[in-house]
Each structure stands twice: as structure tokens, then as C-alpha cells.
Design a protein around this motif. Structure first.
Motif, short mmCIF file in Angstrom:
data_model
loop_
_atom_site.label_atom_id
_atom_site.label_comp_id
_atom_site.label_asym_id
_atom_site.label_seq_id
_atom_site.Cartn_x
_atom_site.Cartn_y
_atom_site.Cartn_z
N ARG A 6 0.46 -10.58 2.09
CA ARG A 6 0.00 -9.28 2.59
C ARG A 6 -0.19 -8.27 1.47
NH1 ARG A 6 4.19 -10.62 6.07
NH2 ARG A 6 3.48 -11.45 8.05
N ARG A 15 5.30 -16.21 5.38
CA ARG A 15 4.03 -16.84 5.08
C ARG A 15 4.26 -18.18 4.40
NH1 ARG A 15 0.08 -14.09 7.58
NH2 ARG A 15 -1.36 -14.91 6.07
N ARG A 83 4.19 0.15 13.44
CA ARG A 83 3.55 -1.12 13.07
C ARG A 83 4.38 -1.87 12.05
NH1 ARG A 83 -2.18 -3.02 11.98
NH2 ARG A 83 -1.73 -5.21 11.65
N LEU A 84 4.89 -1.16 11.04
CA LEU A 84 5.71 -1.79 10.02
C LEU A 84 6.99 -2.38 10.62
CD1 LEU A 84 5.25 0.79 7.15
CD2 LEU A 84 4.42 -1.57 7.17
N ASP A 87 6.00 -5.48 12.53
CA ASP A 87 5.59 -6.59 11.65
C ASP A 87 6.73 -7.17 10.84
OD1 ASP A 87 2.98 -6.33 12.53
OD2 ASP A 87 2.24 -5.39 10.68
N TYR A 88 7.64 -6.31 10.36
CA TYR A 88 8.66 -6.78 9.42
C TYR A 88 10.07 -6.78 10.00
CZ TYR A 88 4.93 -6.45 6.02
OH TYR A 88 3.75 -6.62 5.35
#
Length: 150
Positions: A6, A15, A83-84, A87-88
Motif C-alpha cells: 500500500r 499482503r 477508513r484507516l 483497514d488496519y
């Protein structure tokens, strides 16, 4: 994306291993060949690397040129933080702390320690970590890069 990264110190989380730069360039070439010549192509204005994968030099020079049209997306901070976290937030606090630690040279010791302390709370204060990193690292870096564009 094809680079399996990313593009930040958090980029490799969750990933698979990155392809070689040569394989990445081949993947990009296949995608590029499928584009319609009369349609615009949108590319994130980033560095010449995505993790360890190099962006092909001709492509990088093209999107960094003065002829390239630049669009800047403005997203409210609260939306970005949400969002962060989404996502994380699924990664362990140890993994996140390791990523934060990678930013310590630019973030500074005090802010790095503050972010890691937020991660060590029960429950971890993920939104506060995201906000701290946006305010004291990422937004400054993005603004600096944008100031160098025409």
C-alpha cells in the motif's frame, strides 16, 4: 494492487510477498496495454517505489511532468480516520507498533512513543493513532509533495 503493497510503512501488512520489480513492470505493461487510448488514466502521485517495487522510470517521469494533470482529493479527516481504523485495525498491536516505529526518524521520538502508548491501551486507541499519524506525519508529507507540483 499488483505491487502487493500500500506504499507506506504499513503497506505490507496482510499482503503476500512483493513481486520482483521486473515482474511488477510486466504486470503494469499488461494493464497498460488494455487501456483505451482516448480515455484518461488515473495514477496516484507517489514516489518512484511502491514498497520495494520500482515504478517504471518512463511512467514515473510522465506522471511527474508539468504536462500531467493533477487532481487533489480532499476527504474529511473523520472519514480518513474511520477508513484507516477499518483497514488496519484488524492487525495486532505489535504489528502496528512495529510499523509506527519505522516512522520514528521523521515522526520524532515523543510522537512515536505517544502513538505506541495509544496502541498499548486496553482497548487500543486506534483512532487516536490514526489521527496522530495523519497530523504529524502523513499530511505534512503529502502537503510537501503537493507544493512541488505546478
Amino acid at each position: 494492487g499488483d505491487a502487493q503493497h500500500r506504499g507506506s510503512s504499513f503497506g505490507a501488512l496482510g499482503r503476500p510477498p512483493q513481486p520482483t520489480s521486473e515482474h511488477y513492470e510486466n504486470l503494469l505493461a499488461v494493464q497498460w496495454a488494455a487501456f483505451v487510448e482516448t480515455q484518461p488514466v488515473f495514477i496516484e502521485d507517489e514516489s518512484p517505489h511502491v514498497g520495494r517495487c520500482g515504478v517504471p522510470q518512463r511512467l514515473y517521469k510522465q506522471y511527474k511532468s508539468e504536462e500531467a494533470t493533477v487532481l487533489r482529493l480532499e476527504v474529511p479527516k473523520e472519514t480518513r480516520i474511520s477508513r484507516l481504523v477499518a483497514d488496519y485495525g484488524r492487525y495486532s498491536t505489535e504489528q502496528l507498533a512495529s510499523c509506527v516505529q519505522q516512522l520514528s526518524k521523521r515522526l520524532g521520538g515523543a510522537k512515536t512513543a505517544e502513538a505506541i502508548a495509544f496502541l498499548q491501551e486496553d482497548p487500543p486507541k486506534l483512532a487516536q493513532v490514526a489521527e496522530l499519524l495523519l497530523d504529524h506525519y502523513y499530511d505534512g508529507m503529502y502537503n510537501h509533495q503537493a507544493s512541488k507540483r505546478p
